[in-house]
Motif scaffolding. Structure first.
Motif, mmCIF file in Angstrom:
data_model
loop_
_atom_site.group_PDB
_atom_site.id
_atom_site.type_symbol
_atom_site.label_atom_id
_atom_site.label_comp_id
_atom_site.label_asym_id
_atom_site.label_seq_id
_atom_site.Cartn_x
_atom_site.Cartn_y
_atom_site.Cartn_z
ATOM 1 N N LEU A 40 0.849 -1.191 0.000
ATOM 2 C CA LEU A 40 0.000 0.000 0.000
ATOM 3 C C LEU A 40 0.889 1.246 0.000
ATOM 4 C CD1 LEU A 40 -2.295 -1.387 2.815
ATOM 5 C CD2 LEU A 40 -2.907 -1.280 0.397
ATOM 6 N N PRO A 41 1.682 1.433 -1.043
ATOM 7 C CA PRO A 41 2.707 2.482 -1.024
ATOM 8 C C PRO A 41 2.160 3.900 -1.006
ATOM 9 C CG PRO A 41 2.512 1.538 -3.219
ATOM 10 C CD PRO A 41 1.676 0.683 -2.313
ATOM 11 N N ARG A 42 0.911 4.105 -1.478
ATOM 12 C CA ARG A 42 0.356 5.457 -1.568
ATOM 13 C C ARG A 42 -0.655 5.758 -0.471
ATOM 14 N NH1 ARG A 42 -1.847 6.534 -7.430
ATOM 15 N NH2 ARG A 42 -1.894 8.632 -6.544
ATOM 16 N N LEU A 43 -0.964 4.776 0.353
ATOM 17 C CA LEU A 43 -2.052 4.917 1.324
ATOM 18 C C LEU A 43 -1.740 5.981 2.371
ATOM 19 C CD1 LEU A 43 -4.818 3.727 2.043
ATOM 20 C CD2 LEU A 43 -3.640 2.164 3.607
ATOM 21 N N ARG A 44 -2.691 6.930 2.535
ATOM 22 C CA ARG A 44 -2.565 7.998 3.529
ATOM 23 C C ARG A 44 -3.619 7.883 4.630
ATOM 24 N NH1 ARG A 44 1.045 8.279 0.387
ATOM 25 N NH2 ARG A 44 2.052 10.125 -0.513
ATOM 26 N N GLN A 45 -4.809 7.390 4.291
ATOM 27 C CA GLN A 45 -5.897 7.285 5.266
ATOM 28 C C GLN A 45 -6.541 5.910 5.163
ATOM 29 O OE1 GLN A 45 -9.038 10.169 4.807
ATOM 30 N NE2 GLN A 45 -10.322 9.268 6.380
ATOM 31 N N LEU A 46 -6.751 5.264 6.325
ATOM 32 C CA LEU A 46 -7.323 3.922 6.352
ATOM 33 C C LEU A 46 -8.356 3.831 7.469
ATOM 34 C CD1 LEU A 46 -7.379 0.940 5.450
ATOM 35 C CD2 LEU A 46 -5.510 0.523 7.065
ATOM 36 N N ILE A 47 -9.559 3.350 7.120
ATOM 37 C CA ILE A 47 -10.623 3.100 8.093
ATOM 38 C C ILE A 47 -11.052 1.649 7.939
ATOM 39 C CG2 ILE A 47 -12.918 3.752 8.905
ATOM 40 C CD1 ILE A 47 -12.515 6.465 7.552
ATOM 41 N N LEU A 48 -11.003 0.898 9.047
ATOM 42 C CA LEU A 48 -11.397 -0.509 9.048
ATOM 43 C C LEU A 48 -12.422 -0.741 10.147
ATOM 44 C CD1 LEU A 48 -7.898 -2.224 8.672
ATOM 45 C CD2 LEU A 48 -9.610 -1.893 6.876
ATOM 46 N N ASP A 49 -13.542 -1.379 9.788
ATOM 47 C CA ASP A 49 -14.573 -1.679 10.773
ATOM 48 C C ASP A 49 -14.222 -2.899 11.614
ATOM 49 O OD1 ASP A 49 -16.174 0.440 9.851
ATOM 50 O OD2 ASP A 49 -16.942 -0.796 8.224
ATOM 51 N N GLN A 50 -13.204 -3.634 11.194
ATOM 52 C CA GLN A 50 -12.755 -4.807 11.942
ATOM 53 C C GLN A 50 -11.309 -5.094 11.554
ATOM 54 O OE1 GLN A 50 -15.394 -8.192 11.841
ATOM 55 N NE2 GLN A 50 -13.707 -9.643 12.016
ATOM 56 N N CYS A 51 -10.475 -5.352 12.567
ATOM 57 C CA CYS A 51 -9.059 -5.595 12.283
ATOM 58 C C CYS A 51 -8.457 -6.426 13.405
ATOM 59 C CB CYS A 51 -8.317 -4.260 12.158
ATOM 60 S SG CYS A 51 -6.572 -4.421 11.707
ATOM 61 N N SER A 52 -7.612 -7.381 13.052
ATOM 62 C CA SER A 52 -6.902 -8.188 14.038
ATOM 63 C C SER A 52 -5.531 -7.569 14.301
ATOM 64 C CB SER A 52 -6.724 -9.615 13.521
ATOM 65 O OG SER A 52 -5.832 -9.632 12.411
ATOM 66 N N PRO A 53 -4.912 -7.865 15.444
ATOM 67 C CA PRO A 53 -3.553 -7.365 15.702
ATOM 68 C C PRO A 53 -2.554 -7.800 14.637
ATOM 69 C CG PRO A 53 -4.535 -8.159 17.733
ATOM 70 C CD PRO A 53 -5.477 -8.551 16.624
ATOM 71 N N GLU A 54 -2.718 -9.019 14.112
ATOM 72 C CA GLU A 54 -1.798 -9.512 13.085
ATOM 73 C C GLU A 54 -1.907 -8.669 11.808
ATOM 74 O OE1 GLU A 54 -3.968 -11.369 14.754
ATOM 75 O OE2 GLU A 54 -2.552 -12.396 16.109
ATOM 76 N N THR A 55 -3.149 -8.328 11.432
ATOM 77 C CA THR A 55 -3.340 -7.494 10.245
ATOM 78 C C THR A 55 -2.801 -6.091 10.470
ATOM 79 O OG1 THR A 55 -5.312 -8.755 9.610
ATOM 80 C CG2 THR A 55 -5.045 -6.576 8.635
ATOM 81 N N LEU A 56 -3.007 -5.558 11.673
ATOM 82 C CA LEU A 56 -2.492 -4.228 11.993
ATOM 83 C C LEU A 56 -0.971 -4.194 11.883
ATOM 84 C CD1 LEU A 56 -3.380 -1.405 12.909
ATOM 85 C CD2 LEU A 56 -3.043 -2.161 15.272
ATOM 86 N N LYS A 57 -0.339 -5.255 12.329
ATOM 87 C CA LYS A 57 1.116 -5.343 12.226
ATOM 88 C C LYS A 57 1.550 -5.371 10.765
ATOM 89 C CE LYS A 57 5.084 -8.084 13.764
ATOM 90 N NZ LYS A 57 5.525 -9.274 14.536
ATOM 91 N N TYR A 58 0.806 -6.095 9.935
ATOM 92 C CA TYR A 58 1.135 -6.152 8.512
ATOM 93 C C TYR A 58 0.983 -4.775 7.861
ATOM 94 C CZ TYR A 58 0.961 -7.106 3.567
ATOM 95 O OH TYR A 58 1.207 -7.064 2.225
ATOM 96 N N ILE A 59 -0.101 -4.062 8.199
ATOM 97 C CA ILE A 59 -0.340 -2.733 7.640
ATOM 98 C C ILE A 59 0.810 -1.793 7.975
ATOM 99 C CG2 ILE A 59 -1.850 -0.705 7.765
ATOM 100 C CD1 ILE A 59 -4.170 -2.682 8.248
ATOM 101 N N CYS A 60 1.366 -1.960 9.161
ATOM 102 C CA CYS A 60 2.481 -1.124 9.601
ATOM 103 C C CYS A 60 3.632 -1.156 8.604
ATOM 104 C CB CYS A 60 2.950 -1.588 10.978
ATOM 105 S SG CYS A 60 4.422 -0.755 11.585
ATOM 106 N N SER A 61 3.928 -2.326 8.076
ATOM 107 C CA SER A 61 5.034 -2.454 7.124
ATOM 108 C C SER A 61 4.602 -2.211 5.681
ATOM 109 C CB SER A 61 5.655 -3.852 7.235
ATOM 110 O OG SER A 61 4.689 -4.857 6.949
ATOM 111 N N ALA A 62 3.322 -2.470 5.377
ATOM 112 C CA ALA A 62 2.851 -2.369 3.992
ATOM 113 C C ALA A 62 2.460 -0.952 3.592
ATOM 114 C CB ALA A 62 1.655 -3.299 3.779
#
Length: 245
Positions: free
Chosen positions: A185-207
Motif C-alpha cells: 500500500l505504497p500510496r495509502l494515507r488514510q485507512l478506516i477498518l470496521d474490523q481488524c486483528s492485531p496480526e493485520t495491523l502489524k502487517y499494515i504497519c510495514s505495507a
C-alpha cells in the motif's frame, strides 16, 4: 429559453462555481435556464454524484443528463432508503466508463456485487479513494445466509479481487482488514477498518509506510496481545478495542 445575466460570465468562472455543488444540485439549479448555461453544463467534467437517499426521479435525471466521463466522485447506496440501487445503476452504466473517477463509495452493497465492481476498478487509473461504508445490511446478510466456513471462502476470493486496485489508492475504508493482506500500500494515507486483528495491523504497519490517518476497530482474543507497532508517518490514530487486550 431566454438569456440571463449569468450568460455574461466566462465558462471557467461558472465551472468554478459548480465545484461547490453536488451533481443533482447543479442540474436542478442551472438546467434549462439558458442555452449558454446548458452548453456549460455539457462541458463540465468534475461532477460529484451522491446517490444516497436520492429520489428515483432525481436518480434518473442524473443518469440521463451526465456522462460517465464527466464524473470524478461517485457514491452508490443500497441502504434502506434506496434498496436495489446498485442493480439499477449497473443497468445504466459499466463502471469502467467512469475514466476520470477519483473517489468511489459504496454504502450497504451486498457482497454479491463486490467482485463485479472491484474487478472493474483496476481500469480507473485516476481513482485514489475507495470506501465501503455502514455495513448494516451486509452484516445481516453474512449472518443470515453464510456459515463461518462460507464467509472465509468468500473473503479469500474477495481479497484476490481487491488486491490489484489497492496499491494505487490513497484513502480506503473496508469492512475488515483481511482484504489488505499480501498486498503493498505504497500510496495509502488514510485507512478506516470496521474490523481488524492485531496480526493485520502489524502487517499494515510495514505495507503502508506513508499512512497518516488510521481509524480501526481492533478485535483481540487474548490479554497477552501486543498491538503497538511503529507507524512512522502516522499523525492521527483512532483505536477502538473489542475483546480482551
Amino acid at each position: 429559453m431566454n438569456s440571463c445575466l449569468i450568460d455574461k460570465f466566462p465558462v471557467e468562472l461558472i465551472h468554478n462555481l459548480f465545484d461547490y455543488f453536488l451533481a443533482l444540485e447543479i442540474l436542478l439549479i442551472f438546467s434549462n435556464v439558458s442555452q449558454y448555461l446548458d452548453s456549460v453544463l455539457l462541458n463540465y467534467s468534475s461532477y460529484w454524484i451522491n446517490f444516497k437517499s436520492i429520489r428515483r426521479a432525481h436518480f434518473d435525471l442524473v443518469c440521463q443528463r451526465i456522462l460517465p466521463n464527466q464524473v470524478i466522485s461517485l457514491t452508490i447506496s443500497d441502504d434502506y432508503d434506496t434498496p436495489g440501487q446498485i442493480e439499477l445503476f449497473v443497468s445504466h452504466f459499466r463502471l469502467e466508463q467512469f475514466a476520470r473517477l477519483r473517489s468511489f463509495k459504496l454504502i450497504d452493497v451486498e457482497p454479491y456485487w463486490w467482485e463485479r465492481i472491484f474487478s472493474n476498478l483496476t481500469q480507473l487509473t485516476n481513482l485514489h479513494s475507495s470506501f465501503y461504508d455502514t455495513p448494516e445490511i451486509t452484516e445481516q446478510w453474512f449472518s443470515d445466509l453464510l456459515s463461518h466456513d462460507e464467509q472465509i471462502v468468500l473473503d479469500t476470493h474477495l481479497i484476490k479481487t481487491h488486491a490489484s486496485i489497492l496499491p494505487q489508492l490513497t484513502r480506503i475504508r473496508l469492512p475488515h482488514g483481511d482484504y489488505l493482506k499480501s498486498t503493498t500500500l505504497p500510496r495509502l494515507r488514510q485507512l478506516i477498518l470496521d474490523q481488524c486483528s492485531p496480526e493485520t495491523l502489524k502487517y499494515i504497519c510495514s505495507a503502508a509506510p506513508q499512512l497518516k490517518v488510521l481509524d480501526v476497530y481492533l478485535h483481540c482474543d487474548s490479554t497477552e496481545t501486543k498491538f503497538l507497532f511503529p507507524f512512522h508517518s502516522l499523525k492521527r490514530l483512532v483505536l477502538r478495542i473489542r475483546g480482551q487486550c
